[in-house]
Design a protein around this motif. Sequence first.
Motif, PDB file in Angstrom:
ATOM      1  N   GLY A   5      -5.907 -23.534  -5.081  1.00 18.91           N
ATOM      2  CA  GLY A   5      -7.117 -23.009  -4.443  1.00 18.91           C
ATOM      3  C   GLY A   5      -8.266 -24.007  -4.481  1.00 18.91           C
ATOM      4  N   GLY A   6      -8.466 -24.639  -5.658  1.00 13.91           N
ATOM      5  CA  GLY A   6      -9.559 -25.601  -5.789  1.00 13.91           C
ATOM      6  C   GLY A   6      -9.335 -26.813  -4.901  1.00 13.91           C
ATOM      7  N   PRO A  54     -12.939 -21.912 -13.302  1.00 14.46           N
ATOM      8  CA  PRO A  54     -14.074 -22.718 -13.780  1.00 14.46           C
ATOM      9  C   PRO A  54     -13.866 -24.221 -13.623  1.00 14.46           C
ATOM     10  CG  PRO A  54     -13.543 -20.998 -15.354  1.00 14.46           C
ATOM     11  CD  PRO A  54     -12.477 -20.969 -14.304  1.00 14.46           C
ATOM     12  N   ILE A  55     -12.637 -24.715 -13.838  1.00 14.80           N
ATOM     13  CA  ILE A  55     -12.398 -26.158 -13.722  1.00 14.80           C
ATOM     14  C   ILE A  55     -12.632 -26.622 -12.282  1.00 14.80           C
ATOM     15  CG2 ILE A  55     -10.721 -28.013 -14.056  1.00 14.80           C
ATOM     16  CD1 ILE A  55     -11.166 -26.768 -16.675  1.00 14.80           C
ATOM     17  N   ILE A  61     -16.118 -28.945  -7.801  1.00 13.96           N
ATOM     18  CA  ILE A  61     -16.899 -28.779  -6.575  1.00 13.96           C
ATOM     19  C   ILE A  61     -18.377 -29.053  -6.850  1.00 13.96           C
ATOM     20  CG2 ILE A  61     -17.564 -27.152  -4.765  1.00 13.96           C
ATOM     21  CD1 ILE A  61     -14.717 -27.351  -4.435  1.00 13.96           C
ATOM     22  N   GLU A  62     -18.864 -28.610  -8.006  1.00 15.91           N
ATOM     23  CA  GLU A  62     -20.285 -28.825  -8.307  1.00 15.91           C
ATOM     24  C   GLU A  62     -20.596 -30.311  -8.447  1.00 15.91           C
ATOM     25  OE1 GLU A  62     -21.565 -26.451 -11.605  1.00 15.91           O
ATOM     26  OE2 GLU A  62     -21.189 -24.560 -10.565  1.00 15.91           O
ATOM     27  N   ASN A 122     -23.962 -17.028  -8.378  1.00 19.07           N
ATOM     28  CA  ASN A 122     -23.934 -17.475  -9.758  1.00 19.07           C
ATOM     29  C   ASN A 122     -25.225 -18.229 -10.045  1.00 19.07           C
ATOM     30  OD1 ASN A 122     -23.556 -19.098 -12.019  1.00 19.07           O
ATOM     31  ND2 ASN A 122     -21.332 -19.177 -11.705  1.00 19.07           N
ATOM     32  N   MET A 123     -26.088 -17.634 -10.851  1.00 14.82           N
ATOM     33  CA  MET A 123     -27.408 -18.243 -11.064  1.00 14.82           C
ATOM     34  C   MET A 123     -27.344 -19.522 -11.872  1.00 14.82           C
ATOM     35  SD  MET A 123     -29.902 -15.061 -11.290  1.00 14.82           S
ATOM     36  CE  MET A 123     -28.635 -14.026 -11.900  1.00 14.82           C
ATOM     37  N   GLN A 124     -26.356 -19.590 -12.798  1.00 18.38           N
ATOM     38  CA  GLN A 124     -26.183 -20.854 -13.526  1.00 18.38           C
ATOM     39  C   GLN A 124     -25.843 -21.966 -12.541  1.00 18.38           C
ATOM     40  OE1 GLN A 124     -24.705 -17.989 -14.775  1.00 18.38           O
ATOM     41  NE2 GLN A 124     -26.346 -17.773 -16.281  1.00 18.38           N
ATOM     42  N   GLN A 125     -25.001 -21.598 -11.561  1.00 15.68           N
ATOM     43  CA  GLN A 125     -24.633 -22.605 -10.567  1.00 15.68           C
ATOM     44  C   GLN A 125     -25.845 -23.057  -9.786  1.00 15.68           C
ATOM     45  OE1 GLN A 125     -21.937 -21.559  -7.137  1.00 15.68           O
ATOM     46  NE2 GLN A 125     -20.779 -23.221  -8.070  1.00 15.68           N
ATOM     47  N   ALA A 126     -26.662 -22.097  -9.359  1.00 17.45           N
ATOM     48  CA  ALA A 126     -27.863 -22.454  -8.605  1.00 17.45           C
ATOM     49  C   ALA A 126     -28.733 -23.395  -9.433  1.00 17.45           C
ATOM     50  CB  ALA A 126     -28.637 -21.201  -8.214  1.00 17.45           C
ATOM     51  N   SER A 127     -28.903 -23.080 -10.724  1.00 16.91           N
ATOM     52  CA  SER A 127     -29.789 -23.916 -11.531  1.00 16.91           C
ATOM     53  C   SER A 127     -29.152 -25.269 -11.810  1.00 16.91           C
ATOM     54  CB  SER A 127     -30.149 -23.209 -12.842  1.00 16.91           C
ATOM     55  OG  SER A 127     -29.001 -23.069 -13.640  1.00 16.91           O
TER      56      SER A 127
END
Lengths: 304, 259
Positions: free
Chosen positions: B152-153, B182-183, B188-189, B207-212
């Motif tokens: 998928g990733g 998560p990996i 992607i991040e 996902n707010m952690q992702q946004a930050s």
Amino acid sequence: MRSPRRLGDRLFSSGALAAGLLILVVLAAVAIFLVAQSLPALTAGGTDLPAGFTSFWSYVLPLVFGTVWAAVLALVIAVPLSLGVALFLSHYAPRRTARALGAVIDLLAAVPSVVFGLWGITVLAPFVQPFYTFLSAAFGWIPLLAGPVSGTGRTILTVAVVLAVMITPIITALTREIFLQTPRLNEEAALALGATRWEMIRIAVLPFGLPGMVSAAMLGLGRALGETMAVAMVLSPSVVVSFFLLRSENPTTIAANIALNFPDSYGSGINVLIATGLALFVLTFVVNAVARAVVGRRGGGKGL
Amino acid sequence: MSKRITLKDLDAYYGSFRAVEGVTLTIEPRSVTAFIGPSGCGKSTLLRTLNRMHEVVPGARVEGEVLLDGRDLYAPGVDPVLVRRQVGMVFQRPNPFPTMTIRENVLAGVKLNNRRIAKADAEELTERSLRGANLWNEVKDRLNLPANGLSGGQQQRLCIARAIAVQPEVLLMDEPCSALDPISTLAIEDLIEELKQDYTIVIVTHNMQQASRVSDRTAFFNIAGTGTPGRLIEYDDTRVMFSRPSAQATEDYVSGRFG
């Protein structure tokens, strides 16, 4: 953790099993009937066969050819037409138009084949005859279209057109359903890359629908192979192998041949006709098997 | 090759239902802008107005302006097909074309609109795009295998490679990690961080952690209640949004008090 099996479950499962077995029994019964009644014909000599044929095989071969030839011609006409209509219904037409048109097409599937036969004789054949004359005059150098042109228009090409009209509704209805099932995600992936609507159809819809398109075409082919009335009514048949589309001497199909000759047959003549029926049975079986193999190889089988 | 996006008083409709109302904001080039907010607040809808994918849904339409370096995407005569070539998109679930190989997927967008590409150029572009999506090393030996054999990733990174192969000005990402572990999310991040050197990136995330983690600027959207249109509540630097936002609703949302 064993629980007693409930009565309802047992009844349903044996009912389902019985239904499944019944199909096999019917199929086996038909096959046994065909083979048993055909055996005398396979070794039949000149006296048992219609005049002019020396062995059963020389009699059945032109019939098999005529059956396949008419059905293939019909498919060549019907498949592009059906795919076009199906794509129009699933991806181009406004929803209300699509629904109305879809209903009309389903209605077309409900017209009895005798009616199509009548229409073929009384309307289509006289209508297309001048076109045939023109075609032969202009493109006669193509062997398929060589003259002399039939004066009635009742040729194998007319039969193919009638058959195409008959199988178009079923192919259209099936492929439309398949095209509608294309995953939205794949369509959007194509559009988001900057695909036009046709490009979206080409890279997302058609590859997804391919196994289903093959199945639908094969179902149409199966119907065309077995079609009796329309062919028997339109053609003035002869048992020949001929690729000419416009001449008055045309190959006939197995089913039409049986329908036309059975009333006058007796004794071993009946066995000969039944044996041609066996040939049709095997032919249809092979077509279906090939279709399944094609669909299976594409890793899909999702279509139908 | 990245461009500034300006939204002026944008409303988005589904039929008679107004899903997004009165959004005005400016998205800077070569930056990552995150859209956050509770479900149904219209952030995905708004994202899809930026490449005219919104109107793909029957009955959907847009009022207001979306300017890409000053040119209105909704001006009369603008071809949505051309808009989508400039504004690429990555979807919530990976959606490679299942019948195509990995290579064909990367080149799918490039070969559209009757464009031809020389074989050597295609090779080079495939490698560059896959490297750009951090996927090259994993797939370089199986470019001719079907894309749906990937994880998928990997599929999602293939979709990113496919999107950047056409060299868009802007890259839209609609919750690109929500279907990933998560990996893969981390991969992607990291990739987003690299891509912002070249592209204007807009990402919708729950996902707010992702946004930050990934974004430079954050826009918070909210709805007053079910059936009411989503509105832009606050738009600021991500640091500010997550430390001392000016609106109470933003504060409540980013601190996890609702949503």
